[in-house]
Every structure is written in C-alpha cells, then in structure tokens.
Design a protein around this motif. Structure first.
Motif, short mmCIF file in Angstrom:
data_model
loop_
_atom_site.label_atom_id
_atom_site.label_comp_id
_atom_site.label_asym_id
_atom_site.label_seq_id
_atom_site.Cartn_x
_atom_site.Cartn_y
_atom_site.Cartn_z
N LEU A 1 0.83 -1.21 0.00
CA LEU A 1 0.00 0.00 0.00
C LEU A 1 0.87 1.26 0.00
N TRP A 2 1.95 1.23 0.79
CA TRP A 2 2.85 2.39 0.85
C TRP A 2 3.52 2.65 -0.50
N LEU A 3 4.01 1.59 -1.15
CA LEU A 3 4.66 1.75 -2.45
C LEU A 3 3.65 2.17 -3.51
N GLN A 4 2.41 1.68 -3.41
CA GLN A 4 1.35 2.12 -4.32
C GLN A 4 1.13 3.62 -4.20
N CYS A 5 0.97 4.07 -2.95
CA CYS A 5 0.74 5.51 -2.70
C CYS A 5 1.92 6.35 -3.18
N SER A 6 3.14 5.87 -2.91
CA SER A 6 4.34 6.65 -3.22
C SER A 6 4.60 6.78 -4.70
N PHE A 7 4.45 5.68 -5.43
CA PHE A 7 4.93 5.65 -6.82
C PHE A 7 3.83 5.55 -7.88
N MET A 8 2.64 5.11 -7.51
CA MET A 8 1.60 4.93 -8.53
C MET A 8 0.33 5.72 -8.25
N GLY A 9 0.15 6.12 -6.98
CA GLY A 9 -1.09 6.79 -6.61
C GLY A 9 -2.21 5.77 -6.44
N LEU A 10 -3.24 6.16 -5.72
CA LEU A 10 -4.35 5.22 -5.45
C LEU A 10 -5.48 5.43 -6.46
N ASN A 11 -5.15 5.35 -7.76
CA ASN A 11 -6.17 5.41 -8.81
C ASN A 11 -6.63 3.99 -9.09
N PHE A 12 -7.76 3.59 -8.50
CA PHE A 12 -8.18 2.19 -8.58
C PHE A 12 -8.51 1.78 -10.02
#
Length: 590
Positions: free
Chosen positions: A287-298
């Motif tokens: 979740l942290w790496l998603q937020c940091s590098f990809m954003g939470l665009n589902f």
C-alpha cells in the motif's frame, strides 16, 4: 571523499583501514590491563569484534574467527569450548536448509513458481506489483534473499522494458496516423502549394512523443516495481527460521544462553509467530509503495471495469514466453519439489505443540534427541542420492535384440547423476555466514560463562521502571537504524546477548525483547549498502539513494509497528510472554 576532506585528514582517510585495525586493540588495551577479570577480557574482544564488524576493515567471516585465538590466550574460555560453537545444532540446521535451497535454485524451480504465480495474478499495475512482492517474499522464506532478488529483478526489468516498448510503439502509430490524416486534409484543401505539404509530411518526428508527465509516471512505476522486490525479499526472510541469518542467531543464542528452554523457538513456533507478521508487513508495504509511486487510482491501477491494454498484453506475453522457455516440469524439478515439500512437513510436524509430533511418536525420547537440524540434513543427504533423470532398467537377455545399444547402456552406471553435486554446493554455499553465526555463538557462550552477561544485566536494573512494551519498541527502533550500516547477522549477534541480560535483570520474558530485536535486524530498507537485495536493485539504475531513503524510513516505521503489534497480541499467548519463565530464572542463577 578524499578530495573533499581537509588536507590534514587526507592521510588518515587513506590509511583508514590500517588505523582501525591497528589502533582499536591498542586504545582498548587498558580495559583488560586495569581490570584483569574474565568479564573485562571478554568485553575487550567483543568490543574489538564489534568495531571490525561495523567498519568491515577485514572480512566479516575473518573477524568471526577471532574468539578461537583470543579467548583461550586471554583465559576466557578453552579452545575446545570455543570451537564447539562453530558447527553446533543451529549451524547444521542452517547448512541443511541452504543445501535444499541450492537444489531449488540449481533446477530453476524457483523461477517456475515465480512465473506461474505472476501469470495467475495478472498484469494490472497494482496486481503486478503485488504479484512480484508475493513471489519474492515466498521464495525468500526458503532460499536466500540475495538469490531471490537476483532472480526476480531481471524478470521485473524484462516486463517493464516490454511494457515501455509497447507503449512507445502504440504512441508512434497514433502519431503517424494523426499526421497522415492531417496531410490528406491539407492536400485536399491546398493542392496548389505542394511545398507546405512536403514540409508537414517530412516533418521531424520527436524521438519520444510521450509527454513529460507520462515519462515521469513511467520512471516512478519503474522505481516502485524494483523497490518492491528488495523490500519483499527482506520481509519474506523473516517468516521462517531458516529464512535469514538473524533468525538463526536467535535460535542458537536461545539454546546457548537457556539450554533448558524446552525448545521454545523451533520451526513451527517461529512460523506461527512470524508468518502473520510477514503478511501484515507485506500488505502495508504494498500500500505504501502504491501511494508513493503509482497513486491510489483504482481504475487505472486495478483496471476496474477496463479491458487489458497493449502494455498489459505485452507484459503478459513476456511472462508467457519466459514460462515457455522453461518447458514442461522435468523429472529433476519434480523430485526437488517433493523433497522440499517433505522437508517443510517434517519441520512442522516434528513438534507442533498442540499434539505429539513424529519425533515423539516414532522414536523413544525423540523430542529430547531430535531437533529441526535432523530433517534438514536428512533431506540434504537424499538430494545427493536421488537421480536427476529416470534410471533405466535393462534386462539380462536384451543383448540379443540390439547389441550395440545395450553395450552402451551397460557401461552407464545404474543410478544417473544425482540431483545435487558437491561442487555446486561448495560454490554456492555462503560459508562466510556459517562462520559469522559460529563466531556469534562463541561470543554469546563466552559472555554467559565469563560473567559478562550477568554484569550487564545488573547495570540495566533501573530499566525495570519502564513498561516492557516501551522497552521493546525503543530497542526495535535502535536495531532497525543500526542494521542499515552493519551486517544483519552481526547486528543480531552483538545485541541479542545484551537484550537477554537486560530481560533477566528487569524480570521480563527474554523473548519479549529478543524477538522484536531479531526481526528488526532484517529491516534494512534505507540504504543500498544495507543488505545485498538493496544493492542488486540499486545497481539497475532506476533508483537514487534519496528514493530508497525516503521509502525506507516509512518501511522501518511500518516494520517496527508490525513487530510491536505482533509481540503484544498473538505473540503473548504463543510464547507466554506475560510470565518470567523458570528456565530463564534458573539459567540466570547459574
């Protein structure tokens, strides 16, 4: 570094290794001279080894051999007692587990497992990252973190490159189509001015037509995808007793310092405690790496309600092509898989805790004599015996049908080459870690027998006024920071005996501080030099040191939070952490 330093310091930097190697023992010499006790002499050697381990002025394994020479010379312990620590039960468990891991690597079984899981999970960005992390963590539980990362990063690299190339091709096609349409329209509107059409039709196409925003996003995805591998490798190694060095240090030092501990730390009990912690850490890290590098665009990351894009199809095709290269599962791979599964079952069922294990049921006093090292070495022995190809059975009278073929077959040995060859093991076995573990066990044993542990314990008695959970949390943070610049195994080796002494002095369960300390020794997330998986990922050039530091700080906080939660929830009833055990008390008194 030498150019930036003041002129007066340059010679010192040039001779740094020599200065540390030569002056450390000299500067510390007053300790054993002025206080000529066994405790002081033992402390003298331990401090020198700590400095050498932290600075790596000589190889870690070479430093680990110092107790063999200096403990007998200084009268701390006999040579016989010291040497026995270098290949004890815990080290044999480590060696047996590593031999099985080498066989898995040798036959590419780990790659087959990785590709199969990735194909099942899919190639949407979020799922792809999750797939890489799950596979890396699972493999790191059984084979070395370094080998897992070295195998996974090229797969990640190939997938990312194919996705990038496909995106570039699609963008170029779209641009070319757009330009063709524009040219046709202009030709229809203005046939009299051919030069303007020529300029447009022959206009320079930029090398990379994608927007700067898309390029930035692509870089961030590359960073996230590669970082997730080294982080998952470090997290996955904590889940099993043989997964990483610090876990083995804890096992060995528990046996060393508390010989009557009723085998409280074994493969099954460690897995029961550490595996849920690993799952929690893995999810939070993802979740942290998603937020940091990809954003939470589902919609974009998960692909909710969207079809598979050209990039995703390309990534899927890369994985399929890699899987196709491996071909169908071979006889050798199948045998290794069976041996691997058998070893895991033997470990879990030896002493499950809630029922009698096979050690007690099949052998009289089996629980007393059989430890986790026995099944590990048993399976390792089988790997040198079982054939890598199907043996051929030749009848005695078959020579009549085809004499030439039979003569060739008779010359061949009945048993083909085994699954594992000793030369391969000798080349791939990390003997330095075996010596490092042995040196650590020698230090722990000398520390307990010389009285140094008891002395340290008495100095820490004032800590009894602090709540145990606060002590455990602070110690975890200290270890997590210290392990960034020192070997994980060396960190655990240096700190665990001190934590044991502290636990005895404040009358808390030794595992209450030793378990978090052990797990935190594997939380080397912030620097490329902190652990080999970080260095491998960094070498591919996608990540800067600052990227790793930023992500690693949060990863360390996540790690300490998860360990604190684990030790204060399911860890309490599992290891009975609310009581001070009699085996710890009797050992302390001795």
């Amino acid at each position: 570094m030498q150019k930036m330093a003041p002129t007066c310091l340059r010679p010192l930097l040039r001779y740094r290794s020599f200065a540390i190697l030569f002056f450390t023992p000299l500067l510390l010499l007053p300790l054993p001279v002025t206080v000529p006790t066994r405790e002081a002499k033992c402390a003298y050697i331990i401090i020198i080894m700590a400095v050498y381990w932290c600075t790596e002025v000589i190889p870690l394994a070479v430093t680990s051999l110092m107790p063999v020479v200096f403990f007998p010379l200084l009268g701390v312990q006999s040579s016989k007692s010291v040497c026995l620590q270098y290949l004890n039960d815990t080290n044999m468990l480590f060696v047996g587990g590593l031999i099985v891991a080498i066989s898995v690597e040798q036959w590419n079984l780990h790659k087959r497992i990785a590709l199969r899981v990735l194909l099942i999970l899919g190639v949407k960005p979020a799922l792809l990252m999750l797939g890489f992390m799950i596979v890396t963590a699972f493999l790191s539980m059984w084979i070395s973190n370094t080998a897992t990362t070295a195998m996974m990063v090229p797969i990640v690299q190939a997938v990312l490159e194919q996705m990038d190339n496909t995106e570039y091709d699609v963008t170029m096609m779209e641009q070319a189509t757009g330009q063709t349409n524009t040219v046709i329209e202009l030709q229809e509107k203005n046939v009299s001015d051919p030069t303007s059409v020529q300029v447009i039709s022959n206009g320079q196409v930029p090398d990379d037509p994608r927007s700067s925003e898309e390029k930035k996003m692509k870089k961030r995805i590359c960073k996230g995808m590669t970082l997730c591998v080294c982080y998952a490798a470090s997290i996955g190694g904590t889940a099993t007793l043989t997964g990483t060095g610090p876990n083995m240090v804890l096992k060995g030092q528990m046996n060393q310092l508390y010989p009557n501990n009723n085998d409280i730390v074994n493969f099954a009990s460690w897995f029961g405690f550490a595996f849920p912690n690993m799952i929690l850490m893995l999810v939070l890290a993802w979740l942290w790496l998603q937020c940091s590098f990809m954003g939470l665009n589902f919609k974009k990351s998960w692909g909710c309600g969207t079809e598979r894009t050209a990039k995703e199809k390309a990534a899927y095709n890369v994985l399929k092509a890699e899987m196709k290269k491996l071909g169908p599962i071979s006889y050798a791979e199948f045998n290794v898989l069976i041996m691997f599964v058998l070893l895991v079952l033997l470990w879990f069922s030896r002493h499950p805790g809630f029922v009698k294990g096979w050690a007690n049921r099949l052998f009289p006093d089996g629980e007393k004599y059989i430890t986790d090292s026995a099944p590990a070495v048993f399976i390792a022995l089988l790997l040198f015996i079982l054939p890598a190809t199907k043996p051929k059975f030749i009848g005695w009278n078959s020579s009549m049908s085809d004499p030439e073929q039979t003569e060739e077959d008779i010359k061949k040995p009945f048993l083909p080459a085994p699954l594992l060859d000793w030369n391969v093991v000798q080349r791939k076995m990390p003997w330095s870690i075996v010596l490092l573990l042995g040196g650590g066990f020698a230090l722990a044993d000398a520390s307990a027998n010389s009285g140094l542990s008891a002395w340290l314990g008495h100095q820490m008695t004032p800590l009894g006024s602090i709540p145990p959970w606060a002590i455990a949390t602070v110690l975890s943070l200290i270890i997590a920071v210290f392990t960034e610049c020192t070997s994980n195994v060396a960190t655990a080796t240096l700190f665990l005996p001190v934590f044991s002494s502290m636990a005895a002095s404040v009358k808390i369960h030794p595992l209450y501080v030793m378990l978090p300390g052990t797990l935190s020794a594997s939380f080397a997330f912030m620097l490329p030099v902190a652990t080999p998986p970080n260095a491998i990922v960094f070498s591919y050039g996608h990540i800067r040191v600052l990227d790793m530091v930023r992500s690693g700080i949060v990863m360390n906080i996540i790690g300490v939070f998860c360990v604190t939660l684990a030790i204060n929830t399911w860890g309490r009833p599992m290891f009975e952490l609310d009581t001070f055990p009699t085996w710890a008390n009797s050992t302390t008194n001795q």
